[in-house]
Write a protein that holds these residues in place. Structure first.
Motif, short mmCIF file in Angstrom:
data_model
loop_
_atom_site.label_atom_id
_atom_site.label_comp_id
_atom_site.label_asym_id
_atom_site.label_seq_id
_atom_site.Cartn_x
_atom_site.Cartn_y
_atom_site.Cartn_z
N GLU A 857 0.92 -1.18 0.04
CA GLU A 857 -0.02 0.15 0.16
C GLU A 857 0.99 1.39 0.07
O GLU A 857 0.57 2.25 -0.82
CB GLU A 857 -0.93 -0.13 1.23
N GLU A 858 1.91 1.19 0.83
CA GLU A 858 2.73 2.51 0.91
C GLU A 858 3.68 2.59 -0.47
O GLU A 858 3.67 3.56 -0.99
CB GLU A 858 3.75 2.21 1.97
N ALA A 859 3.87 1.49 -0.90
CA ALA A 859 4.93 1.70 -2.35
C ALA A 859 3.75 2.14 -3.29
O ALA A 859 4.25 3.11 -4.13
CB ALA A 859 5.22 0.11 -2.66
N GLN A 860 2.42 1.63 -3.19
CA GLN A 860 1.69 1.93 -4.62
C GLN A 860 1.19 3.49 -4.50
O GLN A 860 1.20 4.23 -5.45
CB GLN A 860 0.43 1.29 -4.69
N ARG A 861 1.08 3.78 -3.18
CA ARG A 861 0.63 5.40 -3.00
C ARG A 861 1.76 6.24 -3.16
O ARG A 861 1.57 7.44 -3.71
CB ARG A 861 0.00 5.63 -1.59
N LYS A 862 2.92 5.95 -2.98
CA LYS A 862 4.33 6.74 -3.00
C LYS A 862 4.23 7.00 -4.72
O LYS A 862 4.67 7.98 -5.19
CB LYS A 862 5.27 6.08 -2.54
N LEU A 863 4.11 5.76 -5.54
CA LEU A 863 4.26 5.70 -6.96
C LEU A 863 3.24 6.68 -7.41
O LEU A 863 3.47 7.35 -8.50
CB LEU A 863 4.05 4.39 -7.57
N LYS A 864 2.19 6.61 -6.86
CA LYS A 864 1.04 7.42 -7.18
C LYS A 864 1.13 9.12 -7.25
O LYS A 864 0.97 9.95 -8.07
CB LYS A 864 -0.40 7.15 -6.91
N ARG A 865 1.67 9.21 -5.82
CA ARG A 865 2.13 10.70 -5.83
C ARG A 865 3.29 11.25 -6.61
O ARG A 865 3.50 12.27 -7.08
CB ARG A 865 2.58 10.79 -4.08
N GLN A 866 4.25 10.10 -6.89
CA GLN A 866 5.20 10.51 -7.81
C GLN A 866 4.80 10.99 -9.37
O GLN A 866 5.22 11.96 -9.99
CB GLN A 866 6.35 9.47 -7.86
N ASN A 867 3.81 9.97 -9.67
CA ASN A 867 3.15 10.49 -10.90
C ASN A 867 1.87 11.66 -10.83
O ASN A 867 1.39 11.81 -11.90
CB ASN A 867 2.31 9.25 -11.39
N ARG A 868 1.82 12.36 -9.60
CA ARG A 868 1.02 13.40 -9.53
C ARG A 868 -0.44 12.94 -9.81
O ARG A 868 -1.19 13.54 -10.43
CB ARG A 868 1.50 14.40 -10.47
N GLU A 869 -0.95 11.73 -9.41
CA GLU A 869 -2.07 11.29 -9.26
C GLU A 869 -2.69 11.20 -7.89
O GLU A 869 -2.30 11.37 -7.07
CB GLU A 869 -2.17 9.80 -9.82
N ASP A 870 -4.09 11.13 -7.86
CA ASP A 870 -4.59 10.89 -6.52
C ASP A 870 -4.17 9.77 -5.91
O ASP A 870 -3.80 8.68 -6.63
CB ASP A 870 -6.04 11.09 -6.65
N THR A 871 -4.07 9.53 -4.58
CA THR A 871 -3.74 8.39 -3.84
C THR A 871 -4.90 7.32 -3.75
O THR A 871 -4.45 6.18 -2.89
CB THR A 871 -2.96 8.80 -2.44
N ALA A 872 -6.06 7.30 -4.38
CA ALA A 872 -6.96 6.17 -4.10
C ALA A 872 -6.32 4.99 -4.86
O ALA A 872 -5.80 4.89 -5.88
CB ALA A 872 -8.04 6.61 -4.85
N LEU A 873 -6.60 3.99 -4.25
CA LEU A 873 -6.28 2.53 -4.55
C LEU A 873 -7.54 1.58 -4.92
O LEU A 873 -8.02 0.82 -3.92
CB LEU A 873 -5.41 1.76 -3.54
N PRO A 874 -8.31 1.88 -5.88
CA PRO A 874 -9.35 1.20 -6.08
C PRO A 874 -9.52 -0.26 -6.48
O PRO A 874 -8.17 -0.51 -7.06
CB PRO A 874 -9.97 2.21 -7.50
N PRO A 875 -10.31 -0.74 -6.40
CA PRO A 875 -10.35 -2.40 -6.76
C PRO A 875 -10.14 -2.48 -8.35
O PRO A 875 -10.78 -1.82 -8.96
CB PRO A 875 -11.49 -3.20 -6.21
N PRO A 876 -9.25 -3.56 -8.79
CA PRO A 876 -9.19 -3.58 -10.12
C PRO A 876 -10.38 -4.24 -10.82
O PRO A 876 -11.26 -4.79 -10.19
CB PRO A 876 -7.95 -4.62 -10.21
N VAL A 877 -10.34 -4.07 -12.14
CA VAL A 877 -11.26 -4.70 -13.07
C VAL A 877 -10.98 -6.18 -13.01
O VAL A 877 -10.14 -6.72 -13.09
CB VAL A 877 -11.27 -4.39 -14.48
N LEU A 878 -12.21 -7.18 -12.66
CA LEU A 878 -12.07 -8.54 -12.34
C LEU A 878 -12.60 -9.43 -13.61
O LEU A 878 -13.73 -8.89 -14.14
CB LEU A 878 -12.63 -9.00 -11.00
N PRO A 879 -12.15 -10.50 -13.86
CA PRO A 879 -12.57 -11.30 -14.86
C PRO A 879 -14.05 -11.93 -14.18
O PRO A 879 -14.28 -11.87 -13.02
CB PRO A 879 -11.73 -12.33 -15.03
N PRO A 880 -14.90 -12.30 -15.56
CA PRO A 880 -16.04 -12.67 -14.86
C PRO A 880 -16.08 -14.00 -14.24
O PRO A 880 -15.18 -14.79 -14.54
CB PRO A 880 -16.90 -12.89 -16.30
#
Length: 1365
Positions: A857-880
Motif C-alpha cells: 500500500e505504501e509503495a503504490q501510494r508513493k508511486l501515485k504521488r510521484q506520478n501526481r495522481e490521486d492516492t486512491a487504490l480502487p479495486p481492479p477490474v476482475l474477470p467474470p
C-alpha cells in the motif's frame, strides 16, 4: 602374531600362484556335478585368500581371487582365454541405446526443465553435453549415489531422448530382438550354469545368519579357531561415541579408533579384533556395555574367519557379475533369468526376492554392491525390468516395513529403487492396474499410523525418539505415491479407471483420518503450560500437498473418473460431518427481514481444527466440474441437489474465523504452537491445498445459497451477530471505557470479516472459479509480489508456489509483467513491475501477509504521488465468474451486506472513537468500489434484450428503513468526503462518487433507467446533508484538534499501563516482600527454636508433591520413589577468580580436594527449576540426540546447544542445560527413623578406628610396592578394611535416584576437569561437593551485592541452591 604368520602366508601365496585357471576350468567342464565341484573349490581356496590376519590386504586379496577364483570362471564361461573370449562377445554385441551409467556420490547430474517428464529424469555429464538439452533450461545437481543416467529412455523425455553417442545405436538396435541370438548355444549353456551357481552362492553366503558355522557345502575338515569381532554401522551413535568406545574395548590409539570408525561408516562393518573366540567375545561385551546406557547398543558380532572370508568373496563376486554382463546384453539377459527364476520354495524364493527381503539384515557395503548389480542388470533390460517391477510391487509392503524398522538412510535401502520403477509411466500404469499399487502404498502408510483418537483421527502426541524417527521414515511412502502419480495418463482403460478409483477410495480413508485432527480449544485465564504437538500433522499435510494436487489432476483428465471421484469425496465428507449438529443448539438468526436456521457454535469456546483435507479436496473437485464443464454437460450424473451449502461452509468458515480471532489477539494464551499453525496455513508451501481451498469451498457454498443467509451465519461464527442486529451498538460502548479490549477485538473481527467477503468476491483467478487460465493466475501472483518492491529472481521464485515438478511457471510470463533491471552496485539484477500492470493491483490480495499488505500500500501510494495522481487504490477490474459461481456477486447487493455497510458508515459519520476503525471503513469503501466495478462491467457487457439484475447503485441510493431512517449509503459517503479526520480516504471516496456518476450516465443512456426515477430525491437529500455538514465543520475544527491531541496523550498513557501491568504488579510485590523481610528478620520467637543432637526436637515435615512438565503426572518426593529431576546447567566459572590466567595443566592427575585461595576456576551449577520424571527426561534426551543425528542428512541449521556434548534445552522454557539434579528430601527426614544417635561411637572410639584404618592402608601400599606379591594376601587385607558398624549407614535411596545422583556427579566431574566421564573416578564426589560450595558462594555474593537476605525467596534460576544444600 602377525610376524609369526608371515612365513606361513608366504608359503600359502606360492601354492595359490601355482594354480592354473585353465586347468581348473577344464576340470569343471568335465564334471558331472558342477555345483559340487565349484563349491569344493571355493571351500578350499576362499579361506586361504581372504581374512588371514587382523588387517585386510585388499590389493593382494583381489589379485589372488582373480587368479584362483574368478579366472577359472572366466575360462569356463568363454571356453577359451578370457582376453580373447570377452573381446569376441563385445564385438558380437549390439550396443544398447540406454546409457545406464550409475552415479557416484557427488557426481554432477543434469535435468532438462523443458523436456524431462519429471525432475527425477537426469543425464550424466557426457550425455548432457552431447544432447539438445544443453541449450534448454536445465537444472544441475549433485547425485547422492545410487541413480543412473536416463539417456536413451524414451519414456523419460518429451523430446531428445538420445545424446549423440546413444543416438547412433538406435538404428542398429531392435528393441524386441532377443539379445541371446548373438551368443552361441555353448556359451549360453556355460554362462547359465556358472551364473546360477555363483549367484546362488553369493546370495546364500551374504544372507547367512549363523556366526560360527558355514553352510554344509562349504564346510572343510580343517577348522581354525580364529574369529573376528565385527562392528557394524548404525545411524544412532556419533563418531565420538564409537571412537571412545573402541579405545576402551580394544585398547587401541585414537588414530586407530578413528580409522575403524571411518571404515565402519563407509563400508557398514569392520573387524576391530582378531583372535580366538574368548578374546573377541571380551571386546564385544565391552562395546555393548559402553553403548547401551542411553541408546540401543552398537551391533557387534563375533564371526568365524571363514564366514567373513566367504562373505567378502561374495561381494567381490557380485561386482564381478556386474562387470561381466557389460560385455554383452545376452549375458545380462541370462543373469536376469537366473535372478528372477522361482526356486523350489515357490513364491519369494527367487534369488532377487531373497536379496530384497534380507536387505535390512545386510550391512551398508553389501547393500550398495547388490543394488548396483540390480541397476546394471534388471533395470537395464526392458523385458526383465517389468518383471522385476512386479516382484518389487508384490513385496512392497514388507520392504517398506523393513525400511521403517531399520536405522539406515533411505539411499542404502532397496526401497529406494522405487524411484527407478514408479517414475516410468508404462510401469506405473501397469502396476496400478495389475498390482493395485496405489492402494498398496496408501494402506501400507496408514498401517504405520495406528495412533488414533476416539473418532478414528490421527493423533500425534509428544513422540519418543524412536516414534519420531519412525514417522520420518514412514513419510517416504508418500514420496512413492508421488512418483506413481507424477506422469499423467493420456489414455484411460476401464481397468485403469477401476484401480485408480480404488486407490482414490484408500486415499479418502487417509484424508478422513486427517479431517479434524489436532483440535484445539481456546485457553482462557492461564497461559498454556506445554505447547501441544503440531509439527507432525503439518509435516504430513506438507508432504501430501503435491499428492492431493496430482490426484485432482488425474481426475480432471477423464470425465467418468471425475464424476465418480466427486461422488466418493462428497460421501466421505458427509460421513465426517454426519451429525455435525449433534449436541449443538439450533438457533434462528434474523436481520433485515431475512431469517436462517443454524447452530449455536462459538469458535472461541468449542474445539476447532485447522486440518480439513476432505473438504478441501471436494472444493478442488468442484472447481474441476466447472473448469471441464462436466457440471453443465452431465448435471443428471452429479449429486448437486444433495449438497447442503451450510454443511459445506461450516468447517472451512470455522477455520477462517480461528485465523481472524488469532489476529485479534484472542488466542494469545495458546502459545506459539497455534501461531505457527496459522503461519503455515497461509504459507506458500501449504496454502494451495489449505487456505486457498477453504476460500473456494466458501465460494462454492455462497454460490448455492441465499447470500443473506450466508452473511448471517458468518456474523454468527465471527461472534458479531449481536453487534449488527443491535442498532445502538456505537452509543452503548461510547461511554464504557472498561470494554475497550472487547471493542478492539470486535473491531479487528469486523475488519477480518470484511476482508473475507472481499476475498470471496474478488478471488476469481483460479481456473474454474473465474474465466481465466493458469497463466493469468501466475501473472497475478507476480504482479502483487512486485507491487511490494522490486525483487531478484531467487526471491521472486521463493514467493511463488511450486508444482510437483518444482516449477513455478514464472519464466513463461515474467516478461509480460516486469522489466529486468541489470545488476548495478548491489550486484543483483532486479525485476520491476511494468507501469501498465499497476492497474491490476488489489490492496486486499489474499496472499498478502499484513506486513506485505502495508508495504504494498505504501509503495503504490508513493508511486501515485510521484506520478501526481490521486492516492486512491480502487479495486481492479476482475474477470467474470464461471457460470457455476456466477451468483456469488449477489452477496455485494444483498440486504444484510448493505446493512453492514450502512452500519459501519454510520459509525464513521457519528465519529465515535471506540466503535469503529479506519481499517474497517477502508474495507467497506473497497467493497463498495468492487460492487460499482461489477455493475459497470455488467452494463458494458450486457447483451441485447438481457436485463441487468445487479443494481447496486439503486440500493445504495435509498435511505434506511424505519425505525432508524438512517441516510442512504450514498449520502453518508458524501458526508464523509468532507470529514477532516478522514483525509487519507478522501481520494477513494471521490473515486467511488465519480464511478457512481459514470454508472448513472450509462443507465441514463439506456432505454430504461431505474436510477432516473429517484434522482431528484437523491440530489435533494445529498444537498441537505452537505449543507448541514458544512455548517458544523468550521465550528468543530478547533474542538476536534484539541480533543485529538488530548485523546492521543491519554491513549498513550493507558496503553503503557496496560502493556506493563505485570511489571507494575511485580514491583509492588517485591517492595512489599522486601519490607516484610526487613521488618521481621531481627525478631525470632522462642517457640521456633529447636534442639539438636541425640535428643533433638522432632520436627514434622510437610509432604512435598511436584508435577512432571512432560507427562503432567503428580508425584510425592520420597526416597523410595522414582527420581524427580530438575534440568540443570554445569559450567566452569571464573566469576570469583583472582587469577584467570591459571589453568589446570594435567586434568587427569589433578586433585580437586583442596582449592587454591585465588579461586582460579570453579564449577557452577544453575537450574531453571522445572521438574521432570527421570525416565521422562531420559526419553526426551534420547529424542534430542536422535534428532541431531538425522540433522546431518538435512540442511544443517544453527543450534544454540551442542548435543554431542550432552547439552539440551529444557522442554518447557528452553533454558540451556547439560545435566539434571535429582530432588532429595532433607537428610533429617530420611535418617530420623533409621539412625539412633545414642548408639553412635564417641569421639575417642572414632579416632581410634580411623587410625587403625590409616595404618592398614599404609601397609597395603607397602605390599603393593613389592613385586609379585600374592593377590590373595591383598584380597585378605582389603576384606579386613570394612567400615565398623554405625559409620556407613545403609543407602536409603531408590536405584533411580542413585542413577541420577551419579549422572549429576559425573557431569560436574566431566565439565569441571574437562575430561571424559568416568563414574568410578574417586574425584567425582569431590567435584560434586566443590560445585555445591562454589554455587553457594556465588549466590551469596550476588544476594549480598543486591542487598537481599541470604535465605529470602530465591528466583527460579537459583533453585538449585536448595538442592545442593
Amino acid at each position: 602374531m602377525a610376524s609369526e604368520l608371515e612365513p606361513e602366508l608366504q608359503a600359502t601365496d606360492r601354492s595359490l600362484l601355482d594354480c592354473s585357471a585353465e586347468e581348473i576350468a577344464g576340470k569343471w567342464l568335465q564334471a558331472t556335478d558342477l555345483t559340487r565341484e565349484v563349491y569344493q573349490h571355493l571351500a578350499h581356496y576362499v579361506p586361504q585368500i581372504y581374512c588371514r590376519g587382523p588387517n585386510p590386504h585388499p590389493q593382494k586379496e583381489d589379485m589372488l581371487a582373480q587368479h584362483v577364483l574368478l579366472g577359472p570362471m572366466e575360462w569356463y564361461l568363454c571356453g577359451e582365454d578370457p582376453t580373447f573370449g570377452f573381446s569376441k562377445l563385445e564385438r558380437a554385441n549390439k550396443p544398447s541405446h540406454l546409457c545406464g551409467r550409475v552415479f557416484k556420490v557427488g557426481e554432477p547430474t543434469y535435468s532438462c526443465r523443458d523436456c524431462a517428464v519429471d525432475p527425477t529424469c537426469v543425464l550424466c555429464m557426457k550425455c548432457f553435453l552431447g544432447s539438445i538439452h544443453r541449450d534448454h533450461r536445465y537444472r544441475m545437481t549433485t547425485s547422492g549415489g545410487g541413480g543412473f543416467c536416463d539417456c536413451g529412455d524414451i519414456e523419460a523425455w518429451k523430446e531428445g531422448p538420445y545424446c549423440q553417442k546413444h543416438d547412433l545405436n538406435t538404428s542398429e538396435t531392435d528393441e524386441d530382438e532377443d539379445p541371446l541370438v548373438h551368443l552361441s548355444e555353448d556359451v549360453i549353456a556355460r554362462t547359465y550354469n556358472i551364473f546360477a551357481i555363483m549367484f546362488r552362492y553369493a546370495v546364500e553366503i551374504l544372507t547367512w545368519e549363523k556366526e560360527s558355522e558355514l553352510p554344509a557345502e562349504l564346510e572343510t575338515e580343517e577348522q581354525t579357531d580364529t574369529y573376528y569381532c565385527m562392528l557394524f554401522n548404525d545411524e544412532v551413535h556419533t563418531y565420538e561415541q564409537v571412537i571412545y568406545t573402541l579405545q576402551k574395548a580394544v585398547n587401541c590409539t585414537q588414530k586407530e579408533a578413528i580409522g575403524f570408525a571411518t571404515t565402519v561408516d563407509r563400508d557398514g562393518r569392520r573387524s576391530v579384533r582378531y583372535g580366538d573366540f574368548q578374546y573377541c567375545e571380551q571386546a564385544k561385551s565391552v562395546i555393548v556395555r559402553n553403548t547401551s546406557r542411553q541408546t540401543k547398543p552398537l551391533k557387534v558380532q563375533v564371526m568365524h574367519s571363514s564366514i567373513v572370508a566367504h562373505q567378502n568373496f561374495g561381494l567381490k563376486l557380485l561386482s564381478w557379475l556386474g562387470s561381466i554382463i557389460g560385455f554383452s546384453d545376452g549375458l545380462r539377459r541370462i543373469l536376469c533369468q537366473v535372478g528372477l527364476q522361482e526356486g523350489p520354495d515357490g513364491e519369494n524364493s527367487s534369488l532377487v526376492d531373497r536379496l530384497m527381503l534380507s536387505d535390512s539384515k545386510l550391512w551398508k557395503g553389501a547393500r550398495s554392491v547388490y543394488h548396483q548389480l540390480f541397476m546394471s542388470s534388471l533395470l537395464m533390460d526392458l523385458k526383465y525390468k517389468k518383471l522385476f517391477a512386479i516382484r518389487f510391487a508384490k513385496n512392497y509392503e514388507r520392504l517398506q516395513n523393513d525400511y521403517v524398522t531399520d536405522d539406515h538412510d533411505r539411499e542404502f535401502s532397496v526401497a529406494d529403487l522405487s524411484v527407478q520403477i514408479f517414475t516410468v509411466p508404462s510401469l506405473a500404469r501397469m502396476l496400478i492396474t495389475e498390482e493395485n499399487l496405489m492402494t498398496t502404498i496408501i494402506r501400507t502408510f496408514m498401517d504405520h499410523l495406528r495412533h488414533r483418537d476416539s473418532q478414528g483421527r490421527f493423533q500425534f502426541e509428544r513422540y519418543t525418539a524412536l516414534q519420531a524417527f519412525k514417522f520420518r521414515r514412514v513419510q517416504s511412502l508418500i514420496l512413492d505415491l508421488k512418483y506413481v502419480l507424477i506422469s499423467k495418463p493420456t489414455e484411460w482403460s476401464d481397468e485403469l479407471r477401476q484401480k485408480f478409483l480404488e486407490g482414490f477410495d484408500a486415499f479418502l480413508e487417509l484424508l478422513k483420518c486427517m479431517q479434524g485432527m489436532d483440535p484445539i480449544t481456546r485457553q482462557v485465564g492461564q497461559h498454556i503450560e506445554m505447547e501441544p504437538e503440531w509439527e507432525a500433522a503439518f509435516t504430513l499435510q506438507m508432504k501430501l500437498t503435491h499428492v492431493i494436487s496430482m490426484m485432482q489432476d488425474w481426475c480432471a483428465l477423464d470425465e467418468k473418473v471425475l464424476i465418480e471421484a466427486y461422488k466418493k469425496c462428497l460421501a466421505v465428507l458427509m460421513q465426517c460431518h454426519g451429525g455435525f449438529t449433534d449436541g449443538e443448539q439450533p438457533i434462528t438468526l434474523s436481520i433485515c427481514g431475512h431469517s436462517v436456521e443454524t447452530i449455536r457454535y462459538c469458535v472461541s469456546q468449542e474445539k476447532v481444527s485447522i486440518h480439513l483435507p476432505v473438504s478441501r479436496l471436494l472444493a478442488g473437485l468442484h472447481v474441476l466440474l466447472s473448469k471441464s464443464e462436466v457440471a453443465y454437460k452431465f448435471p443428471e450424473l452429479l449429486p448437486l441437489s444433495e449438497l447442503s451449502p451450510p454443511m459445506l461452509i461450516e468447517h472451512p468458515l470455522r477455520c477462517l474465523v480461528l485465523c481472524a480471532q488469532v489476529h485479534a489477539g484472542m488466542w494469545r494464551r495458546n502459545g506459539f504452537s497455534l501461531v505457527n499453525q496459522i503461519y503455515y496455513y497461509h504459507n506458500v508451501k501449504c496454502r494451495r491445498e489449505m487456505f486457498d481451498k477453504d476460500i473456494i469451498m466458501l465460494q462454492t457454498g455462497v454460490s448455492m445459497m441465499d447470500p443473506n443467509h450466508f452473511l448471517m451465519i458468518m456474523l454468527s461464527r465471527f461472534e458479531l451477530y449481536q453487534i449488527f442486529s443491535t442498532p445502538d451498538y456505537g452509543k452503548r460502548f461510547s461511554s464504557e471505557v472498561t470494554h475497550k479490549d472487547v471493542v478492539q477485538q470486535n473491531n479487528t473481527l469486523i475488519e477480518e470479516m470484511l476482508y473475507l467477503i472481499i476475498m470471496l468476491v474478488g478471488e476469481r483467478f483460479s481456473p474454474g472459479v473465474g474465466q481465466v487460465n493458469a497463466t493469468d493466475e501466475i501473472k497475478r501472483e507476480i504482479i502483487h509480489q512486485l507491487s511490494i518492491k522490486p525483487m531478484a529472481h531467487s526471491e521472486l521464485v521463493k514467493s511463488l508456489p511450486e508444482d510437483e515438478n518444482k516449477e513455478t511457471g514464472m519464466e513463461a510470463v515474467i516478461e509480460a509483467v516486469a522489466h529486468f533491471r541489470k545488476p548495478g552496485l548491489t550486484g543483483r539484477g532486479m525485476y520491476e513491475l511494468k507501469p501498465e500492470c499497476a492497474k491490476e493491483f488489489n490492496l486486499y490480495f489474499y496472499h498478502f501477509s499484513r506486513a506485505e499488505q502495508s508495504k504494498a500500500e505504501e509503495a503504490q501510494r508513493k508511486l501515485k504521488r510521484q506520478n501526481r495522481e490521486d492516492t486512491a487504490l480502487p479495486p481492479p477490474v476482475l474477470p467474470p465468474f464461471c457460470p457455476l459461481f456466477a451468483s456469488l456477486v449477489n452477496i455485494l447487493q444483498s440486504d444484510v451486506m448493505l446493512c453492514i455497510m450502512r452500519t459501519i458508515l454510520q459509525w464513521a459519520v457519528e465519529h465515535n472513537g471506540y466503535a469503529w476503525s479506519e481499517s474497517m471503513l477502508q474495507r467497506v469503501l473497497h467493497l463498495i468500489g468492487m460492487a460499482l466495478q461489477e455493475e459497470k462491467q455488467h452494463l458494458e457487457n450486457v447483451v441485447e434484450e438481457h436485463v441487468v439484475t445487479f443494481a447496486f447503485t439503486q440500493k445504495i441510493s435509498k435511505p434506511g428503513e424505519a425505525p432508524n431512517n438512517s441516510p442512504s449509503i450514498l449520502a453518508m459517503l458524501e458526508t464523509l468526503q468532507n470529514a477532516p479526520y478522514l483525509e487519507v480516504h478522501k481520494d477513494m471516496i471521490r473515486w467511488i462518487l465519480k464511478t457512481f456518476n459514470a454508472i448513472k450516465k450509462i443507465r441514463e443512456s439506456s432505454s430504461s433507467s431505474p436510477v432516473a426515477e429517484t434522482e431528484g430525491t437523491i440530489m435533494e437529500e445529498s444537498s441537505r446533508d452537505k449543507d448541514k455538514a458544512e455548517r458544523k465543520r468550521k465550528a468543530e475544527i478547533a474542538r476536534l484538534r484539541r480533543e485529538k491531541i488530548m485523546a492521543q496523550m491519554s491513549e498513550m498513557q493507558r496503553h503503557f499501563i496496560d502493556e506493563n501491568k505485570e511489571l507494575f504488579q511485580q514491583t509492588l510485590e517485591l517492595e512489599a516482600s522486601a519490607s516484610a523481610v526487613l521488618e521481621n528478620s531481627p525478631v525470632v520467637s522462642d517457640k521456633t527454636l529447636i534442639a539438636l543432637g541425640p535428643a533433638k526436637t522432632q520436627v514434622s515435615e510437610q509432604r512435598q508433591f511436584v508435577t512432571c512438565i512432560l507427562c503432567q503426572e503428580e508425584q510425592e518426593v520420597k526416597v523410595e520413589n522414582k527420581a524427580m529431576v530438575l534440568a540443570a546447567f554445569v559450567q566452569r566459572s571464573t566469576v570469583l577468580s583472582k587469577n584467570r590466567s591459571k589453568v589446570i595443566e594435567d586434568p587427569e592427575k589433578h586433585d580437586p580436594l583442596f582449592m587454591h585461595p585465588d579461586l582460579s576456576c570453579g564449577t557452577h551449577t544453575g537450574s531453571c527449576g522445572h521438574v521432570m520424571h527421570a525416565h521422562c527426561w531420559q526419553r526426551y534426551f534420547d529424542s534430542v540426540q536422535a534428532k541431531e543425528q538425522r540433522r546431518q542428512q538435512r540442511l544443517r541449521l544453527h543450534t544454540s546447544y551442542d548435543v554431542e556434548n550432552g547439552e539440551f534445552l529444557c522442554p518447557l522454557c528452553e533454558c540451556l542445560s547439560n545435566t539434571v539434579i535429582p530432588l532429595l528430601l532433607p537428610p533429617r527426614n530420611i535418617f530420623n527413623r533409621r539412625l539412633s544417635f545414642s548408639d553412635q561411637p564417641n569421639l575417642t572410639q572414632w579416632i581410634g578406628t580411623v587410625s587403625e584404618q590409616i595404618k592398614a592402608l599404609q601397609a597395603l601400599r607397602k605390599e603393593e610396592s613389592v613385586p609379585n606379591t600374592a593377590s590373595s594376601k591383598n584380597a585378605a587385607s582389603v576384606d579386613e578394611l570394612q567400615h565398623p558398624g554405625g559409620f556407613k549407614p545403609e543407602n536409603p535411596y531408590s536405584e533411580s535416584i542413585k542413577e541420577m545422583l551419579t549422572t549429576f556427579g559425573t557431569a560436574t566431574y566431566k565439565v569441571g576437569l574437562k575430561v571424559h566421564p568416568n563414574e568410578e573416578d574417586p574425584r567425582v564426589p569431590i567435584m560434586c561437593w566443590g560445585s555445591c560450595a562454589y554455587t553457594i558462594q556465588s549466590i551469596e555474593r550476588i544476594l549480598s551485592d543486591e542487598d537481599k537476605p541470604l535465605f529470602g525467596p530465591l528466583p527460579c534460576r537459583l533453585l538449585c541452591l536448595n538442592l545442593l544444600c
